[in-house]
Design a protein around this motif. Structure first.
Motif, PDB file in Angstrom:
ATOM      1  N   ALA A   1       0.842  -1.196   0.000  1.00 32.92           N
ATOM      2  CA  ALA A   1       0.000   0.000   0.000  1.00 32.92           C
ATOM      3  C   ALA A   1       0.878   1.246   0.000  1.00 32.92           C
ATOM      4  N   ILE A   2       0.378   2.294  -0.654  1.00 37.09           N
ATOM      5  CA  ILE A   2       1.016   3.607  -0.630  1.00 37.09           C
ATOM      6  C   ILE A   2      -0.094   4.625  -0.394  1.00 37.09           C
ATOM      7  N   GLY A   3       0.058   5.446   0.658  1.00 34.09           N
ATOM      8  CA  GLY A   3      -1.013   6.353   1.031  1.00 34.09           C
ATOM      9  C   GLY A   3      -0.669   7.816   0.836  1.00 34.09           C
ATOM     10  N   ASP A   4      -1.645   8.551   0.307  1.00 37.82           N
ATOM     11  CA  ASP A   4      -1.563  10.007   0.160  1.00 37.82           C
ATOM     12  C   ASP A   4      -2.923  10.568   0.549  1.00 37.82           C
TER      13      ASP A   4
ATOM     14  N   GLU B   1      -3.190  10.263  -6.375  1.00 39.71           N
ATOM     15  CA  GLU B   1      -3.201  11.565  -5.699  1.00 39.71           C
ATOM     16  C   GLU B   1      -4.425  11.700  -4.800  1.00 39.71           C
ATOM     17  N   ASP B   2      -4.178  12.129  -3.550  1.00 42.40           N
ATOM     18  CA  ASP B   2      -5.228  12.297  -2.542  1.00 42.40           C
ATOM     19  C   ASP B   2      -6.002  11.006  -2.311  1.00 42.40           C
ATOM     20  N   GLY B   3      -5.325   9.900  -2.468  1.00 44.49           N
ATOM     21  CA  GLY B   3      -5.980   8.606  -2.277  1.00 44.49           C
ATOM     22  C   GLY B   3      -5.012   7.559  -1.787  1.00 44.49           C
ATOM     23  N   VAL B   4      -5.122   6.381  -2.354  1.00 42.76           N
ATOM     24  CA  VAL B   4      -4.295   5.253  -1.907  1.00 42.76           C
ATOM     25  C   VAL B   4      -4.188   4.240  -3.039  1.00 42.76           C
ATOM     26  N   ALA B   5      -3.070   3.551  -3.060  1.00 38.87           N
ATOM     27  CA  ALA B   5      -2.882   2.407  -3.950  1.00 38.87           C
ATOM     28  C   ALA B   5      -2.727   1.172  -3.080  1.00 38.87           C
ATOM     29  N   VAL B   6      -3.547   0.175  -3.332  1.00 36.64           N
ATOM     30  CA  VAL B   6      -3.548  -1.057  -2.530  1.00 36.64           C
ATOM     31  C   VAL B   6      -3.309  -2.251  -3.445  1.00 36.64           C
ATOM     32  N   ARG B   7      -2.410  -3.090  -3.071  1.00 28.05           N
ATOM     33  CA  ARG B   7      -2.091  -4.270  -3.885  1.00 28.05           C
ATOM     34  C   ARG B   7      -3.255  -5.244  -3.875  1.00 28.05           C
ATOM     35  N   ALA B   8      -3.607  -5.766  -5.024  1.00 28.05           N
ATOM     36  CA  ALA B   8      -4.678  -6.753  -5.114  1.00 28.05           C
ATOM     37  C   ALA B   8      -4.250  -8.061  -4.451  1.00 28.05           C
ATOM     38  N   SER B   9      -5.205  -8.755  -3.885  1.00 32.80           N
ATOM     39  CA  SER B   9      -4.882  -9.954  -3.104  1.00 32.80           C
ATOM     40  C   SER B   9      -4.275 -11.070  -3.934  1.00 32.80           C
ATOM     41  N   SER B  10      -4.506 -11.042  -5.242  1.00 33.40           N
ATOM     42  CA  SER B  10      -3.936 -12.080  -6.105  1.00 33.40           C
ATOM     43  C   SER B  10      -2.500 -11.785  -6.518  1.00 33.40           C
TER      44      SER B  10
ATOM     45  N   ASN C   1      -6.309  12.326   1.459  1.00 31.22           N
ATOM     46  CA  ASN C   1      -6.862  13.591   0.997  1.00 31.22           C
ATOM     47  C   ASN C   1      -6.855  14.653   2.097  1.00 31.22           C
ATOM     48  N   ASP C   2      -7.105  14.233   3.338  1.00 28.57           N
ATOM     49  CA  ASP C   2      -7.226  15.200   4.427  1.00 28.57           C
ATOM     50  C   ASP C   2      -5.939  15.385   5.218  1.00 28.57           C
ATOM     51  N   ALA C   3      -4.866  14.673   4.843  1.00 28.92           N
ATOM     52  CA  ALA C   3      -3.627  14.775   5.630  1.00 28.92           C
ATOM     53  C   ALA C   3      -2.417  14.414   4.775  1.00 28.92           C
ATOM     54  N   SER C   4      -2.407  14.884   3.533  1.00 29.55           N
ATOM     55  CA  SER C   4      -1.350  14.460   2.615  1.00 29.55           C
ATOM     56  C   SER C   4       0.031  14.939   3.044  1.00 29.55           C
ATOM     57  N   SER C   5       0.109  16.089   3.707  1.00 32.01           N
ATOM     58  CA  SER C   5       1.420  16.613   4.078  1.00 32.01           C
ATOM     59  C   SER C   5       2.012  15.941   5.303  1.00 32.01           C
ATOM     60  N   SER C   6       1.212  15.162   6.022  1.00 29.56           N
ATOM     61  CA  SER C   6       1.699  14.602   7.280  1.00 29.56           C
ATOM     62  C   SER C   6       1.531  13.094   7.415  1.00 29.56           C
ATOM     63  N   CYS C   7       0.630  12.481   6.659  1.00 32.31           N
ATOM     64  CA  CYS C   7       0.315  11.072   6.899  1.00 32.31           C
ATOM     65  C   CYS C   7       0.552  10.183   5.690  1.00 32.31           C
ATOM     66  N   ARG C   8       1.437  10.598   4.802  1.00 35.52           N
ATOM     67  CA  ARG C   8       1.835   9.733   3.692  1.00 35.52           C
ATOM     68  C   ARG C   8       2.681   8.581   4.228  1.00 35.52           C
ATOM     69  N   PHE C   9       2.642   7.441   3.538  1.00 32.26           N
ATOM     70  CA  PHE C   9       3.373   6.261   4.005  1.00 32.26           C
ATOM     71  C   PHE C   9       3.513   5.255   2.878  1.00 32.26           C
ATOM     72  N   VAL C  10       4.394   4.287   3.122  1.00 27.30           N
ATOM     73  CA  VAL C  10       4.513   3.095   2.278  1.00 27.30           C
ATOM     74  C   VAL C  10       4.428   1.885   3.197  1.00 27.30           C
ATOM     75  N   GLU C  11       3.598   0.933   2.825  1.00 25.85           N
ATOM     76  CA  GLU C  11       3.465  -0.322   3.576  1.00 25.85           C
ATOM     77  C   GLU C  11       4.150  -1.427   2.782  1.00 25.85           C
TER      78      GLU C  11
END
Length: 223
Positions: free
Chosen positions: A12-15, A137-146, A17-27
């Motif tokens: 997962a990679i998070g950006d 942008e202002d969202g998230v990318a999540v790896r598919a379970s497959s 919408n309500d906290a993009s400058s402080s709560c971005r991350f990579v899982e």
């Protein structure tokens, strides 16, 4: 057919919408069956469609140590991560503008090894992610379970579920434009990637016991 073996992957990679400058991350996640020592491993970013990575901003993953099978690690952009998602991240490196943790949703992010080989990548190196299947942008990318295996640098958009605020991407398998995600939405998707490695085949059924040689039925001769 292909039998997944798993390994070290981005899940997962998070950006938000309500906290993009402080709560971005990579899982990241170990989807394999063996421990993975992260010595020499790094997160790397390619910005704005460049074919050259921002090497000076790489994130050293060695301090995480060894990841056991099915273990997750969260690499956070800033201390605010815990307030956004309700738990402490694994690692908070020194923040920098070009950090792989500070993507605004159109950059390429990868795990590389000590020899700079790409282990797993999100996005297409050399392509600006704006209006593509990998814009989050202002969202998230999540790896598919497959999508269980490291891709070695060959990204396949069908292996990801992507949410973004506005994108003109087309032809994507699961790209959700105009669906920005807040931190509270993204929190529900973290630590929840089910690695669906196929179960081992069942053992062969036990053969019935050998009853031994059969004897012909006795007949009485008529008298």
């Amino acid at each position: 057919g292909h039998v997944p073996t798993g390994g070290l992957i981005i899940t997962a990679i998070g950006d938000p919408n309500d906290a993009s400058s402080s709560c971005r991350f990579v899982e990241i996640h170990n989807s394999g069956d063996s421990n993975i020592n992260l010595s020499g491993y790094e997160l790397q970013r390619w910005s704005n469609g460049s074919s050259n990575p921002d090497v000076g901003s790489n994130i050293d993953l060695s301090v995480i140590g060894t990841m056991a099978p099915e273990q997750y690690a969260w690499i956070a952009f800033k201390q605010a991560f815990e307030g956004c998602y309700g738990f402490a991240p694994t690692l908070i490196p020194a923040a920098s503008g070009g950090s792989p943790l500070n993507s605004n949703g159109d950059d390429i992010i990868a795990i590389i090894d000590a020899a700079s080989n790409i282990i797993d990548v999100f996005g297409v190196v050399g392509e600006n992610g704006t209006n593509t299947c990998h814009e989050f942008e202002d969202g998230v990318a999540v790896r598919a379970s497959s999508n269980t295996d490291p891709n070695g640098g060959a990204w396949d958009e069908s292996g990801w579920i992507v949410y973004s605020d506005e994108s003109a991407a087309s032809g994507c398998t699961n790209h959700n434009a105009n669906q920005p995600q807040n931190a509270s939405d993204i929190a529900l998707l973290m630590n929840n990637w089910a690695s669906p490695r196929p179960p081992p085949p069942p053992p062969p059924p036990h053969a019935p016991p050998n009853p031994g040689p059969t004897r012909p039925a006795c007949r009485r001769n008529p008298r």
